[in-house]
Design a protein around this motif. Structure first.
Motif, PDB file in Angstrom:
ATOM      1  N   GLU A 153       0.549  -1.268   0.101  1.00 18.96           N
ATOM      2  CA  GLU A 153       0.162   0.081   0.011  1.00 18.96           C
ATOM      3  C   GLU A 153       0.830   1.392  -0.244  1.00 18.96           C
ATOM      4  O   GLU A 153       0.205   1.999  -0.416  1.00 18.96           O
ATOM      5  CB  GLU A 153      -1.015  -0.336   0.854  1.00 18.96           C
ATOM      6  N   ARG A 154       1.595   0.681   0.388  1.00 20.94           N
ATOM      7  CA  ARG A 154       3.011   2.118   0.606  1.00 20.94           C
ATOM      8  C   ARG A 154       3.127   2.692  -1.188  1.00 20.94           C
ATOM      9  O   ARG A 154       3.641   3.971  -1.498  1.00 20.94           O
ATOM     10  CB  ARG A 154       3.944   1.695   1.383  1.00 20.94           C
ATOM     11  N   ASN A 155       3.076   1.725  -1.706  1.00 20.91           N
ATOM     12  CA  ASN A 155       3.866   2.101  -3.230  1.00 20.91           C
ATOM     13  C   ASN A 155       2.969   2.672  -4.180  1.00 20.91           C
ATOM     14  O   ASN A 155       2.788   3.357  -4.852  1.00 20.91           O
ATOM     15  CB  ASN A 155       4.711   0.424  -4.209  1.00 20.91           C
ATOM     16  N   LEU A 156       1.189   1.824  -3.393  1.00 22.08           N
ATOM     17  CA  LEU A 156      -0.078   2.480  -3.985  1.00 22.08           C
ATOM     18  C   LEU A 156      -0.852   4.143  -3.724  1.00 22.08           C
ATOM     19  O   LEU A 156      -0.392   4.560  -4.903  1.00 22.08           O
ATOM     20  CB  LEU A 156      -0.943   1.447  -4.160  1.00 22.08           C
ATOM     21  N   LEU A 157       0.473   4.560  -2.780  1.00 15.57           N
ATOM     22  CA  LEU A 157      -0.007   5.531  -2.012  1.00 15.57           C
ATOM     23  C   LEU A 157       1.185   6.340  -2.388  1.00 15.57           C
ATOM     24  O   LEU A 157       0.787   7.597  -2.985  1.00 15.57           O
ATOM     25  CB  LEU A 157      -0.086   5.912  -0.937  1.00 15.57           C
TER      26      LEU A 157
END
Length: 447
Positions: free
Chosen positions: A240-244
């Motif tokens: 999710e950190r990459n999607l964010l």
């Protein structure tokens, strides 16, 4: 006809353990105690307040008073206030000035309120102190910090701060990820617990081209866990950190706008967007609100990402065998610098409106593509902010998930012999033999 007892029994505890009869009794008691002038209009508000703070039925404690907090609630409250107290504590010695500038958030958020985006006063001050602590802990290469905004999740929201990338990432493949001159021009820090100060901020990783392209092909509400997986189709590489980070890159490229005159192009090759000289800004601004409420008066001061998820042109690729330059099948155009706005993607409003419109009124531009993104211009300054759920809007086009890939064809058993002259694959003929085992030699002699 139902009696009062039957009605009371009907309003008793439901499947969720809630007692509607007791709730209505507490609401009526609150109305009798406070005696509001507009009880009919305020009934729903009083009901919601009683749900949050139920009244104590104990006469010794005090009839009509809210129930005391439980031990777990008091423990959570004490933990939170202790962390905030550490944030408010004045250091014995002032910290060293490392040159990293941070925003005057209290003043900026008061201007942003004209866009309908409001933060609670206590939240604003805690956020200001937390960003100040973060700026004191960063190297001077970051130069300055900007409050990007807040992205809502299914749990705690993400507060996001933007700064210049302090260093170039090593060993990157230019055909898969851009450096500081492209999509990773800025670094981003995110926090869900601003009361922790500098220790509560986490730096997000750099974004890749594939992550930007894949994130455009699905919509997903963030969970609030940076390490959560991202189940999606097509498969997204990263957590999710990459999607964010990919979502932030898309929002920045599409919604970073300012009135024409705040930025200009330098003489580099290719030219880059730089801030205009203070003298030029003082001469051009303030502009009348009647001019600023038109889309032609605004420009994109950040370059939007193209179809490949890039800002710059794709570097030349060499064939591994021949060593020649590979010519792409389709030429992808780059987004021009200081590009004009598409009127169908933005709405403009003068504040205050109606009879309060004046030449020096505040002008607000709101994005229809990314709901929650806004730009505010007041006098000789402008501000950009985003406060939303991190999901792109439809803008008249309904979302349609990508179709699965085509089913592969069966293997051609003939090997294409008719067309290519290859030997066709023919099924081997069945072999017929007598399954009876041979007789031993001794048995043949006895006969």
């Amino acid at each position: 006809m139902s009696t009062a007892a039957e009605l009371r029994q009907l309003l008793k505890v439901d499947g969720n353990g809630k007692d509607l009869y007791e709730h209505l009794t507490e609401v009526l008691m609150r109305i009798l105690i406070e005696r509001p002038k507009n009880a009919y209009d305020a009934f729903e508000l009083i009901s919601a307040e009683v749900k949050e703070n139920p009244l104590s039925p104990d006469p010794e404690y005090g009839l009509g008073k809210p129930l005391p907090l439980s031990a777990s609630q008091l423990d959570k409250q004490y933990t939170w206030t202790s962390k905030c107290a550490a944030l408010f504590k004045v250091p014995d010695e002032p910290p060293e000035d490392n040159g990293v500038k941070f925003p005057d958030l209290i003043d900026e958020l008061s201007v942003i309120e004209w866009a309908g985006i409001s933060f609670e006063k206590g939240e604003s001050f805690r956020l200001y102190l937390s960003i100040k602590k973060l700026a004191e802990s960063l190297p001077a290469d970051v130069e300055r910090l900007r409050f990007f905004g807040k992205i809502l999740t299914r749990s705690l929201p993400y507060y996001i701060v933007e700064g210049v990338s302090p260093e170039e990432e090593e060993n990157i493949v230019e055909t898969k990820q851009e450096g500081k001159a492209g999509a990773n021009k800025y670094a981003y820090w995110v926090s869900q617990h601003i009361e922790l100060g500098a220790s509560g901020w986490v730096k997000l990783p750099n974004v890749t081209m594939d992550q930007v392209v894949k994130s455009r092909q699905f919509k997903r509400f963030l969970t609030g866990d940076l390490d959560a997986p991202v189940p999606s189709y097509p498969p997204f590489e990263g957590k999710e950190r990459n999607l964010l980070r990919a979502t932030i890159a898309r929002i920045v490229g599409a919604t970073s706008i300012s009135p024409d005159g705040f930025f200009t192009l330098n003489e580099d090759d290719p030219p880059a967007v730089v801030a205009a000289e203070p003298e030029a800004i003082n001469e051009a601004f303030p502009k009348p609100s009647s001019e600023l409420k038109e889309p032609d008066a605004w420009r994109h001061h950040e370059i939007d990402l193209n179809k490949l998820g890039r800002v710059q042109a794709m570097p030349e690729q060499l064939d591994e065998t021949s060593g020649e330059v590979v010519v792409p099948d389709e030429e992808v155009e780059l987004t021009p610098s200081l590009d004009s706005l598409k009127p169908e993607l933005w709405s403009f409003r003068v504040c205050p409106g109606g009879a309060g419109v004046a030449a020096g009124s505040v002008v607000v531009a709101r994005s229809l593509q990314w709901p929650g993104a806004a730009a505010v211009v007041a006098g000789k300054r402008f501000l950009n902010i985003y406060s939303g759920n991190g999901v792109v809007g439809g803008v008249g086009v309904p979302y349609s998930p990508p179709l699965p890939a085509a089913i592969q064809t069966e293997y051609d058993l003939t090997g294409g012999a008719e067309d290519s002259g290859l030997l066709a694959l023919v099924e081997q003929a069945d072999t017929r033999s007598d399954p009876t085992p041979p007789k031993p030699e001794g048995d043949a002699d006895e006969e």
